[in-house]
Design a protein around this motif. Structure first.
Motif, short mmCIF file in Angstrom:
data_model
loop_
_atom_site.label_atom_id
_atom_site.label_comp_id
_atom_site.label_asym_id
_atom_site.label_seq_id
_atom_site.Cartn_x
_atom_site.Cartn_y
_atom_site.Cartn_z
N HIS A 1 -96.84 0.97 61.37
CA HIS A 1 -97.01 0.59 59.97
C HIS A 1 -95.69 0.24 59.29
CE1 HIS A 1 -98.96 0.40 56.07
NE2 HIS A 1 -98.02 1.18 55.58
N ALA A 2 -94.64 0.95 59.62
CA ALA A 2 -93.36 0.76 58.92
C ALA A 2 -92.50 -0.35 59.52
CB ALA A 2 -92.57 2.07 58.92
N LEU A 3 -92.97 -1.00 60.59
CA LEU A 3 -92.17 -2.05 61.21
C LEU A 3 -92.03 -3.25 60.29
CD1 LEU A 3 -93.58 -2.04 64.87
CD2 LEU A 3 -91.45 -1.02 64.04
N PRO A 4 -90.86 -3.90 60.24
CA PRO A 4 -90.72 -5.12 59.44
C PRO A 4 -91.56 -6.25 60.03
CG PRO A 4 -88.77 -4.76 60.79
CD PRO A 4 -89.61 -3.53 60.95
N ARG A 5 -92.20 -7.02 59.16
CA ARG A 5 -93.10 -8.08 59.64
C ARG A 5 -92.85 -9.37 58.88
NH1 ARG A 5 -96.22 -3.41 59.61
NH2 ARG A 5 -96.78 -3.72 57.44
N ARG A 6 -92.83 -10.47 59.62
CA ARG A 6 -92.76 -11.80 59.02
C ARG A 6 -93.96 -12.64 59.45
NH1 ARG A 6 -89.68 -13.93 55.09
NH2 ARG A 6 -89.43 -15.85 56.25
N THR A 7 -94.99 -11.97 59.93
CA THR A 7 -96.17 -12.67 60.42
C THR A 7 -96.95 -13.29 59.27
OG1 THR A 7 -96.32 -11.08 62.22
CG2 THR A 7 -98.27 -12.39 61.77
N LEU A 8 -97.46 -14.49 59.50
CA LEU A 8 -98.34 -15.14 58.53
C LEU A 8 -99.78 -14.89 58.97
CD1 LEU A 8 -98.78 -16.97 56.06
CD2 LEU A 8 -98.67 -18.94 57.62
N ARG A 9 -100.56 -14.32 58.08
CA ARG A 9 -101.96 -14.01 58.38
C ARG A 9 -102.85 -15.07 57.76
NH1 ARG A 9 -101.52 -7.77 56.17
NH2 ARG A 9 -99.87 -7.05 57.59
N LEU A 10 -103.63 -15.72 58.60
CA LEU A 10 -104.55 -16.78 58.14
C LEU A 10 -105.99 -16.31 58.32
CD1 LEU A 10 -102.94 -19.93 59.83
CD2 LEU A 10 -102.58 -19.11 57.50
#
Length: 358
Positions: free
Chosen positions: A72-81
């Protein structure tokens, strides 16, 4: 206790594995091993992780909870479509064509496809990998079909957790394909950054077939099958939807022109690159202006509420007095001897809720 104090809930030991206070060493070890493999981009670990979070076995639920806490605490740059559309519009064909285009550009795409479950048998076909055969073999793509089960909103019960796992595995794009268009499909907006609505060239007054609720949450309407004899019809349909979107509302937090409609073809690939350019531009604008971060915060609150409601319902149905009374109440309601509202009041009273708390 005064007469105005609420009645206490019946005392009983926690039955849900997530209620246990002490960490489970075996669950923590499983979670740690899976988290390490996910960070290394292990596809098999990702598949096993999704299977784990979808399982209802108590030991699996404990391990899944431990895994989610680690990720949960991991940094994320994912784009959710999010993607939805009317039956037969070509969602699978579109995802494969669109996904292959993005995978060839170097993007890593995970597709979480939700298959409707039978109301009679509870089973699902789960045939999305066969419908997207080329995309499923691409090294930059991962496709996971999941049954919708009893979950509403066009998504599976553990779609949010599956998104976290895909992000941890290094995918920069996660697409959630819902089961189909409906008012409850708006739930997908509570777990994605951009929502796409795929429509077919109108064969009549198609605008009547799209409910206002889903029109209000979509960021782009993509009119598919804009090729061959249907190309002109698709363009007219696109113009109709564009006009409808302008009349419905404009969102001040988005740049001018959004939401918008575009014509695409999953067969000829026409318009796919332009659609991705628009999607990427909207995503970047939302990141730079803080809209995306605010949306993620709202989604976290929605997830919290959903987990609480689900746990309360599960605890309610497992309560001894409720489970004993439930079959008789259903029988009397079905026979017409007891009004549904009265039967519900009896079930809630058996759980320990007084009239003033309902």
């Amino acid at each position: 206790m005064t007469s105005t104090d609420p009645a206490p809930l019946p005392s009983e030991p926690p039955t849900d594995p997530l209620d246990e206070a002490k960490p489970d060493p075996k669950a923590e070890a499983t979670a740690e091993a899976l988290a390490e493999k996910l960070a290394a981009g292990d596809r098999r670990a990702l598949a096993r992780g999704v299977t784990l979070i979808e399982s209802t076995r108590p030991d699996h639920r404990r391990a899944a909870a431990a895994l989610v806490r680690r990720l949960h605490a991991l940094p994320r740059r994912t784009l959710r479509l999010g993607l939805s559309g009317t039956p037969g519009v070509g969602k699978s064909t579109f995802i494969e064509a669109f996904g292959l285009q993005l995978a060839e550009q170097g993007h890593k795409l995970a597709v979480l496809a939700v298959d409707p479950s039978s109301a009679r048998t509870g089973g699902s076909i789960l045939g999305d990998k066969t419908r997207m055969e080329r995309l499923s073999r691409h090294p930059n793509a991962f496709i996971r079909p999941s049954p919708s089960g009893a979950a509403l909103g066009g998504v599976a019960r553990r779609t949010r957790e599956a998104i976290l796992l895909c992000e941890a595995a290094g995918f920069d794009l996660v697409m959630v394909e819902t089961v189909g268009v409906g008012q409850s499909e708006t739930m997908v907006a509570e777990m994605t950054d951009i929502f796409l609505l795929l429509m077919a060239p109108a064969g009549g007054d198609e605008l009547q077939g799209v409910k206002r609720g889903i029109m209000e949450i979509c960021d782009m309407i993509l009119v598919n099958k804009a090729d061959g004899d249907l190309k002109a019809t698709a363009e007219r349909t696109r113009a109709d939807y564009a006009s409808a979107l302008r009349l419905l509302r404009g969102r001040p937090q988005d740049p001018n022109g959004f939401p918008k409609a575009a014509a695409v073809s999953a067969v000829s690939h026409a318009g796919l690159e332009a659609a991705w350019t628009e999607i990427a531009a909207l995503a970047e604008w939302r990141r730079e202006t803080g809209v995306l971060e605010a949306r993620r915060r709202e989604q976290a609150v929605a997830w919290f509420r959903a987990e609480v409601e689900e746990a309360l319902l599960r605890r309610f149905r497992r309560h001894p007095a409720v489970s004993e009374l439930w079959p008789r109440l259903e029988k009397t309601v079905a026979s017409g001897d007891t009004p549904p509202q009265l039967a519900a009041a009896k079930a809630l009273a058996a759980f320990g809720l007084g009239e003033e708390e309902r």
